[in-house]
Design a protein around this motif. Structure first.
Motif, mmCIF file in Angstrom:
data_model
loop_
_atom_site.group_PDB
_atom_site.id
_atom_site.type_symbol
_atom_site.label_atom_id
_atom_site.label_comp_id
_atom_site.label_asym_id
_atom_site.label_seq_id
_atom_site.Cartn_x
_atom_site.Cartn_y
_atom_site.Cartn_z
ATOM 1 N N PRO A 162 -1.993 24.681 -37.283
ATOM 2 C CA PRO A 162 -1.273 25.744 -37.991
ATOM 3 C C PRO A 162 -2.131 26.324 -39.122
ATOM 4 O O PRO A 162 -2.992 25.631 -39.682
ATOM 5 C CB PRO A 162 -0.049 25.017 -38.560
ATOM 6 N N SER A 163 -1.887 27.548 -39.465
ATOM 7 C CA SER A 163 -2.688 28.231 -40.499
ATOM 8 C C SER A 163 -2.627 27.485 -41.831
ATOM 9 O O SER A 163 -3.588 27.506 -42.605
ATOM 10 C CB SER A 163 -2.203 29.668 -40.676
ATOM 11 N N THR A 164 -1.523 26.797 -42.096
ATOM 12 C CA THR A 164 -1.379 26.070 -43.360
ATOM 13 C C THR A 164 -2.249 24.818 -43.419
ATOM 14 O O THR A 164 -2.426 24.239 -44.486
ATOM 15 C CB THR A 164 0.085 25.664 -43.572
ATOM 16 N N LEU A 165 -2.791 24.388 -42.266
ATOM 17 C CA LEU A 165 -3.618 23.179 -42.230
ATOM 18 C C LEU A 165 -5.089 23.468 -41.966
ATOM 19 O O LEU A 165 -5.911 22.540 -42.013
ATOM 20 C CB LEU A 165 -3.101 22.220 -41.140
ATOM 21 N N VAL A 166 -5.435 24.711 -41.721
ATOM 22 C CA VAL A 166 -6.821 25.043 -41.380
ATOM 23 C C VAL A 166 -7.741 24.812 -42.579
ATOM 24 O O VAL A 166 -7.477 25.275 -43.696
ATOM 25 C CB VAL A 166 -6.941 26.502 -40.910
ATOM 26 N N ALA A 167 -8.841 24.077 -42.349
ATOM 27 C CA ALA A 167 -9.866 23.861 -43.377
ATOM 28 C C ALA A 167 -10.969 24.889 -43.179
ATOM 29 O O ALA A 167 -11.437 25.096 -42.048
ATOM 30 C CB ALA A 167 -10.437 22.454 -43.268
ATOM 31 N N LYS A 168 -11.397 25.524 -44.263
ATOM 32 C CA LYS A 168 -12.418 26.565 -44.172
ATOM 33 C C LYS A 168 -13.625 26.218 -45.031
ATOM 34 O O LYS A 168 -13.506 25.526 -46.043
ATOM 35 C CB LYS A 168 -11.832 27.906 -44.615
ATOM 36 N N ASN A 169 -14.784 26.702 -44.621
ATOM 37 C CA ASN A 169 -15.987 26.505 -45.420
ATOM 38 C C ASN A 169 -16.084 27.588 -46.491
ATOM 39 O O ASN A 169 -15.180 28.435 -46.635
ATOM 40 C CB ASN A 169 -17.238 26.466 -44.530
ATOM 41 N N LYS A 170 -17.178 27.587 -47.219
ATOM 42 C CA LYS A 170 -17.308 28.522 -48.343
ATOM 43 C C LYS A 170 -17.368 29.975 -47.889
ATOM 44 O O LYS A 170 -17.122 30.896 -48.682
ATOM 45 C CB LYS A 170 -18.551 28.180 -49.160
ATOM 46 N N ASP A 171 -17.689 30.184 -46.611
ATOM 47 C CA ASP A 171 -17.748 31.541 -46.073
ATOM 48 C C ASP A 171 -16.448 31.962 -45.414
ATOM 49 O O ASP A 171 -16.358 33.063 -44.860
ATOM 50 C CB ASP A 171 -18.892 31.659 -45.062
ATOM 51 N N GLY A 172 -15.449 31.085 -45.449
ATOM 52 C CA GLY A 172 -14.148 31.422 -44.901
ATOM 53 C C GLY A 172 -13.968 31.119 -43.429
ATOM 54 O O GLY A 172 -12.940 31.487 -42.838
ATOM 55 N N TRP A 173 -14.938 30.413 -42.829
ATOM 56 C CA TRP A 173 -14.834 30.061 -41.417
ATOM 57 C C TRP A 173 -14.107 28.727 -41.258
ATOM 58 O O TRP A 173 -14.301 27.803 -42.044
ATOM 59 C CB TRP A 173 -16.221 29.963 -40.778
#
Length: 242
Positions: A162-173
């Protein structure tokens, strides 16, 4: 010889040369990218950097209880500080054998007691986009005649994250998927307080993960499958991107 062909030869070698009373972990990196191994607590002289399509043979201590995981996208900056996009432990160096990892990360949990080894793939602290498998070669379940089973999580959980659990890097990926416990700090998902013990039940997130990774434990009280205790296996193949 192509890297994959060489890797396959090494895999055949490890299967036919098993049988020692010493417990060996065979770290097999079949990913097309480098991973950096880490353990908590320290498991000994663990050589962290594992390039693509390589085999690393590691004799384990007689007794050890802890977690092993793969770090990804690691590099050293101009000030010689080493860090990783996922699984980083904050040591600042390539050697990361004691501090807990930065979540989310897929954990491979072991309890080694001489020839008896318990093992599991755990998503209790999320998933960091590295498919994993633990495959005992030989051995039987303690007190039983059953062959020691393979456990893994080889599907891409980002498809159901789910979008609420997505982990992103410093570039937003997107680089992984948090567990609901780590994301929300809610006792319901962490199985603490009034939700401990038998009150801890599967939740909407763990059920999604279980559909893709049925052999992994997806929430703190998950007992399906059981945590296997394997006796007298020749080796344990720990494969990344099997």
């Amino acid at each position: 010889m192509a890297p994959k062909a060489l890797f396959n030869l090494l895999l055949i070698f490890l299967v036919i040369t098993g049988g020692s009373s010493v417990q060996y972990f065979y770290y097999l990196n079949q990913c097309p990218y480098t991973v950096w191994l880490a353990a908590s607590p320290g498991i000994g002289d663990l050589m962290p950097e594992r390039p693509p399509y390589t085999l690393y043979i590691f004799p384990t201590p007689d007794q050890w209880n802890g977690s092993i995981w793969a770090r990804t996208k690691c590099s050293t900056d101009a000030s010689l500080h080493f860090s990783c996009e996922t699984g980083d432990c904050g040591s600042g160096t390539i050697d990361c054998q004691s501090p807990p990892p930065k979540y989310p990360v897929t954990l491979l949990n072991f309890d080694i007691d001489q020839s008896v080894v318990s093992y599991e793939v755990s998503l209790n602290h999320g998933y960091n986009d590295v498919p994993v498998r633990i495959e005992p070669i030989g051995g039987t379940l303690e007190g039983r005649s059953d062959k020691c089973p393979t456990v893994d999580c080889i599907q891409d959980l980002s498809n159901v994250c789910p979008s609420t659990l997505v982990a992103k890097n410093k570039d937003g990926w997107a680089v992984g998927c948090f567990s609901p416990c780590d994301a929300f700090k809610d006792p319901q998902f962490c199985c603490t307080g009034n939700f401990s013990g038998q009150a801890c039940q599967p939740n909407e997130y763990s059920k999604r993960f279980k559909e893709l990774c049925g052999l992994a434990h997806t929430y703190p009280a998950d007992k399906t499958p059981e945590i296997y205790r394997c006796k007298d296996a020749a080796t344990y193949n720990i494969t990344f991107c099997p």
